[in-house]
Design a protein around this motif. Structure first.
Motif, PDB file in Angstrom:
ATOM      1  N   TYR A  36       0.823  -1.211   0.000  1.00  0.00           N
ATOM      2  CA  TYR A  36       0.000   0.000   0.000  1.00  0.00           C
ATOM      3  C   TYR A  36       0.857   1.261   0.000  1.00  0.00           C
ATOM      4  O   TYR A  36       0.364   2.350   0.231  1.00  0.00           O
ATOM      5  CB  TYR A  36      -0.929   0.006   1.216  1.00  0.00           C
ATOM      6  CG  TYR A  36      -1.949  -1.124   1.177  1.00  0.00           C
ATOM      7  CD1 TYR A  36      -3.165  -0.965   0.521  1.00  0.00           C
ATOM      8  CD2 TYR A  36      -1.673  -2.346   1.765  1.00  0.00           C
ATOM      9  CE1 TYR A  36      -4.081  -2.001   0.457  1.00  0.00           C
ATOM     10  CE2 TYR A  36      -2.590  -3.390   1.720  1.00  0.00           C
ATOM     11  CZ  TYR A  36      -3.794  -3.209   1.069  1.00  0.00           C
ATOM     12  OH  TYR A  36      -4.704  -4.240   1.012  1.00  0.00           O
ATOM     13  N   ASP A  42       2.278   8.376  -0.088  1.00  0.00           N
ATOM     14  CA  ASP A  42       2.081   7.205   0.772  1.00  0.00           C
ATOM     15  C   ASP A  42       3.259   7.038   1.727  1.00  0.00           C
ATOM     16  O   ASP A  42       3.089   6.839   2.925  1.00  0.00           O
ATOM     17  CB  ASP A  42       1.988   5.917  -0.067  1.00  0.00           C
ATOM     18  CG  ASP A  42       0.723   5.850  -0.891  1.00  0.00           C
ATOM     19  OD1 ASP A  42      -0.260   6.496  -0.501  1.00  0.00           O
ATOM     20  OD2 ASP A  42       0.734   5.148  -1.924  1.00  0.00           O
ATOM     21  N   ALA A  46       1.926   8.982   4.633  1.00  0.00           N
ATOM     22  CA  ALA A  46       0.917   7.938   4.863  1.00  0.00           C
ATOM     23  C   ALA A  46      -0.353   8.206   4.067  1.00  0.00           C
ATOM     24  O   ALA A  46      -1.453   7.911   4.528  1.00  0.00           O
ATOM     25  CB  ALA A  46       0.618   7.821   6.358  1.00  0.00           C
ATOM     26  N   GLY A  47      -0.187   8.790   2.884  1.00  0.00           N
ATOM     27  CA  GLY A  47      -1.335   9.047   2.010  1.00  0.00           C
ATOM     28  C   GLY A  47      -2.234  10.176   2.496  1.00  0.00           C
ATOM     29  O   GLY A  47      -3.277  10.442   1.898  1.00  0.00           O
ATOM     30  N   GLU A  49      -4.282  10.197   4.955  1.00  0.00           N
ATOM     31  CA  GLU A  49      -5.637   9.671   5.114  1.00  0.00           C
ATOM     32  C   GLU A  49      -5.839   9.019   6.480  1.00  0.00           C
ATOM     33  O   GLU A  49      -6.700   8.172   6.646  1.00  0.00           O
ATOM     34  CB  GLU A  49      -5.960   8.693   3.981  1.00  0.00           C
ATOM     35  CG  GLU A  49      -4.926   7.625   3.777  1.00  0.00           C
ATOM     36  CD  GLU A  49      -5.197   6.810   2.517  1.00  0.00           C
ATOM     37  OE1 GLU A  49      -4.632   5.734   2.399  1.00  0.00           O
ATOM     38  OE2 GLU A  49      -5.987   7.268   1.669  1.00  0.00           O
ATOM     39  N   MET A  50      -5.070   9.460   7.471  1.00  0.00           N
ATOM     40  CA  MET A  50      -5.232   8.914   8.825  1.00  0.00           C
ATOM     41  C   MET A  50      -6.476   9.511   9.497  1.00  0.00           C
ATOM     42  O   MET A  50      -6.758  10.704   9.337  1.00  0.00           O
ATOM     43  CB  MET A  50      -4.014   9.255   9.685  1.00  0.00           C
ATOM     44  CG  MET A  50      -2.734   8.588   9.238  1.00  0.00           C
ATOM     45  SD  MET A  50      -2.850   6.821   9.354  1.00  0.00           S
ATOM     46  CE  MET A  50      -2.539   6.360   7.667  1.00  0.00           C
ATOM     47  N   LEU A 182       3.406   5.154   6.788  1.00  0.00           N
ATOM     48  CA  LEU A 182       2.200   4.354   7.000  1.00  0.00           C
ATOM     49  C   LEU A 182       2.495   3.214   7.977  1.00  0.00           C
ATOM     50  O   LEU A 182       1.756   2.981   8.945  1.00  0.00           O
ATOM     51  CB  LEU A 182       1.738   3.784   5.649  1.00  0.00           C
ATOM     52  CG  LEU A 182       0.399   3.077   5.593  1.00  0.00           C
ATOM     53  CD1 LEU A 182      -0.721   4.019   5.981  1.00  0.00           C
ATOM     54  CD2 LEU A 182       0.147   2.515   4.192  1.00  0.00           C
TER      55      LEU A 182
ATOM     56  N   MET B   1      -8.290   4.875   8.465  1.00  0.00           N
ATOM     57  CA  MET B   1      -8.114   5.044   7.029  1.00  0.00           C
ATOM     58  C   MET B   1      -8.834   3.927   6.287  1.00  0.00           C
ATOM     59  O   MET B   1      -8.950   2.817   6.787  1.00  0.00           O
ATOM     60  CB  MET B   1      -6.646   5.074   6.665  1.00  0.00           C
ATOM     61  CG  MET B   1      -5.844   3.880   7.134  1.00  0.00           C
ATOM     62  SD  MET B   1      -4.142   4.063   6.669  1.00  0.00           S
ATOM     63  CE  MET B   1      -4.275   4.114   4.904  1.00  0.00           C
ATOM     64  N   ARG B   3      -8.781   2.088   2.762  1.00  0.00           N
ATOM     65  CA  ARG B   3      -8.376   1.771   1.395  1.00  0.00           C
ATOM     66  C   ARG B   3      -8.988   0.435   1.038  1.00  0.00           C
ATOM     67  O   ARG B   3      -9.054  -0.463   1.897  1.00  0.00           O
ATOM     68  CB  ARG B   3      -6.860   1.668   1.290  1.00  0.00           C
ATOM     69  CG  ARG B   3      -6.181   3.000   1.349  1.00  0.00           C
ATOM     70  CD  ARG B   3      -4.751   2.868   0.890  1.00  0.00           C
ATOM     71  NE  ARG B   3      -4.013   4.046   1.266  1.00  0.00           N
ATOM     72  CZ  ARG B   3      -2.735   4.209   0.997  1.00  0.00           C
ATOM     73  NH1 ARG B   3      -2.056   3.265   0.386  1.00  0.00           N
ATOM     74  NH2 ARG B   3      -2.118   5.310   1.356  1.00  0.00           N
TER      75      ARG B   3
END
Lengths: 572, 72
Positions: A36, A42, A46-47, A49-50, A182, B1, B3
């Motif tokens: 991922y 990323d 960590a994108g 998106e936490m 991540l 998160m 995905r």
């Protein structure tokens, strides 16, 4: 480094199984997350998106490294509840300030790092200065943490120092190289849970043995009637009234207003976790979630130290001694345990097979989360703020991810080198912590003025940061070469090293701010258009007025602040 | 998160706590049946048994609630 000839604890098969399972789990997570982690976003962020919870727990866990668990338990044994200030006034106001005032600028500017923000706000020279300083300090701190962990495992379990250094560092290098930030964040959340579950039982059983909080306080007063170990503020009237040799000015302004603000709001090690949040509201909530748990950490760190004072000591006599006294005793063939060993000693007192393994896993998890935090932050700052800015501006995203992976390995190898250096230079740990503290204090002044004062200029930011850092180094060198100078730095000849650190930080931040203001007023400011998204007054911050009250960060900031005040009154 | 296809961190935590709970509960029961020659302070509380039970409960909760394939 001298080590005691015998170790404190002996592990059973169940304990070893628990420790091995932990290592397999963190490595397994790293391998799983490699699939991922494809892009730079990323690997380094960590994108973005936490959730607020994951970012908040990781934000706190990254700080639980170093000698946090054992060191502060030892400090609580030595200084009493005064040590809790590093969890309360030394953290909570700064975390609330970060959440409400500073996060919008970090997040809206879409910076990937704190030096990256300085680049946007002040230009390349300020970014270069802070990136190089941060990179050096981070790798150095990572190595020192590694060395500290190896020493702990040597003293507590009798494990070979080199074995501990290599096994822990290879593990961290593997999972951070594979999954980047991540993987570091996922493992930090796991480590956070294990730290709590491994250490909590010591406090619970200890309080049962002591007869509750009141019973513990009564025993401490009976053991040491002339000293006050159980009040957080009432002994801070003067330097002589408390075992730490500090007064309220140092605690409130040095620790609370400068060192803590500098660390929690500008140290990229912790800020990186917050800017990885999925949106601005999550990024603002993350430090508040961290603050709520931070207020409770004294229950698993400070309380075991106080319980040691109550249950291990006898009237007028400390069971544990300082490092120098232990080394002196060892040279005469006598083994004495040091303050820093209070946590494993209490662990051995209450925890049998299985629970012992969980407690040791908590200690290892604490050290590894801190080290992974350092290494992942270093990889980002090196790749984006040094390598890309100075050596290769226009490479592909894949190239920078590859560089991030290689520099994770490189950072760990340099850290191992630092750990080996520390083996031969015992006092380096003190020096590095001093170096670290006087770097972040002036940085706070630079970042704060950058965010809140439109008139601050590029030249002002750079020269202010340089002057603050240089003056901190100068003050440190002055006291090293002329010990009496401490009365001018810390305003009292009775000030101890902790007080000197606090006051030095305070002066260096003030010098940084003064130079930044003076130089800014003499140079040409940026236009408002150039400052959009970077400075208060030039940035449109999304309104949260449409949200229910309980979903607004400002509401939880109020709750956390109120709880903080209540705790101070309870332990006054 | 969130995905697609990615396991939640809470699932990993649940599985590890479940394994730890079983090991610690087992060790606690063993100590209860055959007490050591030199017992710990407050060994009569049998902390291993109830702490192991707590870990199993937490582990089960997280590993079931965040199990693979469940949309959280």
């Amino acid at each position: 480094m001298q080590a005691a000839p015998s170790h404190l604890l002996t592990l059973s098969g169940v304990d070893l199984a628990i420790i091995i399972l932990y290592f397999l789990a963190v490595l397994g997570i790293g391998f799983y997350l490699k699939n991922y982690t494809k892009t730079g976003e990323d690997f380094f962020l960590a994108g973005r998106e936490m959730t607020a919870w994951v970012a908040g727990l990781s934000f706190l866990a990254a700080n639980l490294g170093s000698l946090e668990l054992m060191g502060w338990a030892g400090n609580a044994y030595q200084y009493g509840i005064l040590a809790a200030h590093w969890y309360w006034i030394g953290a909570i106001p700064a975390m609330v300030f970060l959440a409400i005032v500073m996060i919008p600028f970090y997040y809206i500017s879409k910076t990937h790092s704190v030096p990256g923000y300085l680049k946007l706000r002040y230009g390349e020279p300020a970014r270069a200065l802070s990136a190089i300083s941060f990179g050096l300090m981070t790798v150095l701190m990572s190595g020192i943490n590694m060395y500290a962990m190896a020493v702990v495992l040597k003293v507590v379990l009798g494990w070979d120092i080199y074995f501990s250094i290599w096994v822990s560092s290879i593990t961290v290098a593997l999972y951070v190289t594979l999954g980047g930030l991540l993987s570091a964040i996922f493992n930090e959340v796991l480590q956070f849970v294990l730290i709590w579950l491994g250490a909590l039982l010591i406090s619970i059983i200890g309080l049962i043995e002591a007869g509750g909080w009141n019973g513990m306080v009564a025993r401490i007063h009976a053991n040491f009637p002339a000293q006050n170990f159980t009040h957080a503020w009432s002994t801070l009237g003067s330097f002589q009234d408390n075992p730490m040799g500090i007064n309220w000015v140092g605690i409130v302004f040095g620790l609370g207003a400068v060192i803590s603000m500098g660390y929690w709001t500008t140290d990229f090690l912790v800020v990186q976790r917050v800017i990885a949040a999925k949106d601005l509201r999550a990024a603002k909530l993350a430090p508040l979630i961290g603050a709520a748990f931070k207020m409770c950490v004294p229950f698993i760190v400070i309380l075991p130290g106080l319980l040691g004072l109550a249950m291990l000591d006898t009237p007028g006599h400390h069971f544990l001694v300082g490092g120098e006294a232990a080394a002196d005793a060892l040279s005469h063939g006598q083994v004495l345990h040091t303050y820093d060993e209070v946590l494993p000693i209490m662990l051995a007192r209450y925890c049998g097979p299985g629970l012992m393994g969980l407690g040791i896993t908590a200690l290892i998890a604490g050290f590894m989360s801190g080290m992974a935090g350092n290494v992942s932050a270093f990889a980002t700052v090196w790749t984006y703020d040094i390598y890309r800015a100075m050596f290769r501006k226009n490479a592909t995203d894949a190239h920078y991810v590859s560089m991030g992976r290689w520099c994770t390995i490189g950072g760990v190898l340099v850290s191992i080198g630092t750990a080996y250096l520390a083996l031969h230079a015992h006092s380096i740990m003190d020096y590095v912590q001093e170096l670290f503290s006087f770097f972040i204090a002036p940085l706070f002044g630079t970042v704060l003025l950058g965010m809140l004062w439109k008139r601050a200029t590029s030249a002002g930011g750079f020269w202010g940061l340089l002057a603050g850092t240089s003056s901190a180094i100068g003050m440190w060198a002055w006291v090293k070469t002329t010990p009496l100078a401490v009365q001018y730095i810390a305003l009292s000849p009775a000030a101890k090293p902790m007080a000197e650190n606090m006051f030095r930080a305070l002066w260096s931040a003030l010098i940084c701010v003064t130079v930044t203001v003076v130089v800014s007023l003499a140079t040409r400011p940026k236009t408002e258009a150039e400052l959009a998204g970077l400075v208060y007054g030039c940035t449109e911050i999304p309104s949260e007025g449409h949200l229910p009250l309980w979903q607004r960060p400002i509401f939880w900031a109020g709750v956390v602040s109120a709880a903080f005040v209540v705790i101070q009154i309870i332990f006054w | 998160m969130h995905r697609p296809g990615m396991l939640s961190i809470w699932f990993f935590i649940g599985v590890l706590l479940l394994a730890y709970g079983i090991l610690i509960l087992g060790a606690g029961i063993y100590e209860y049946i055959s007490p050591p020659e030199h017992p710990l302070v407050l060994a009569e509380l049998h902390a291993g048994i109830w702490w192991g039970g707590l870990l199993i409960a937490m582990g089960l909760f997280y590993s079931v609630k965040f199990r693979p394939g469940r949309n959280n």
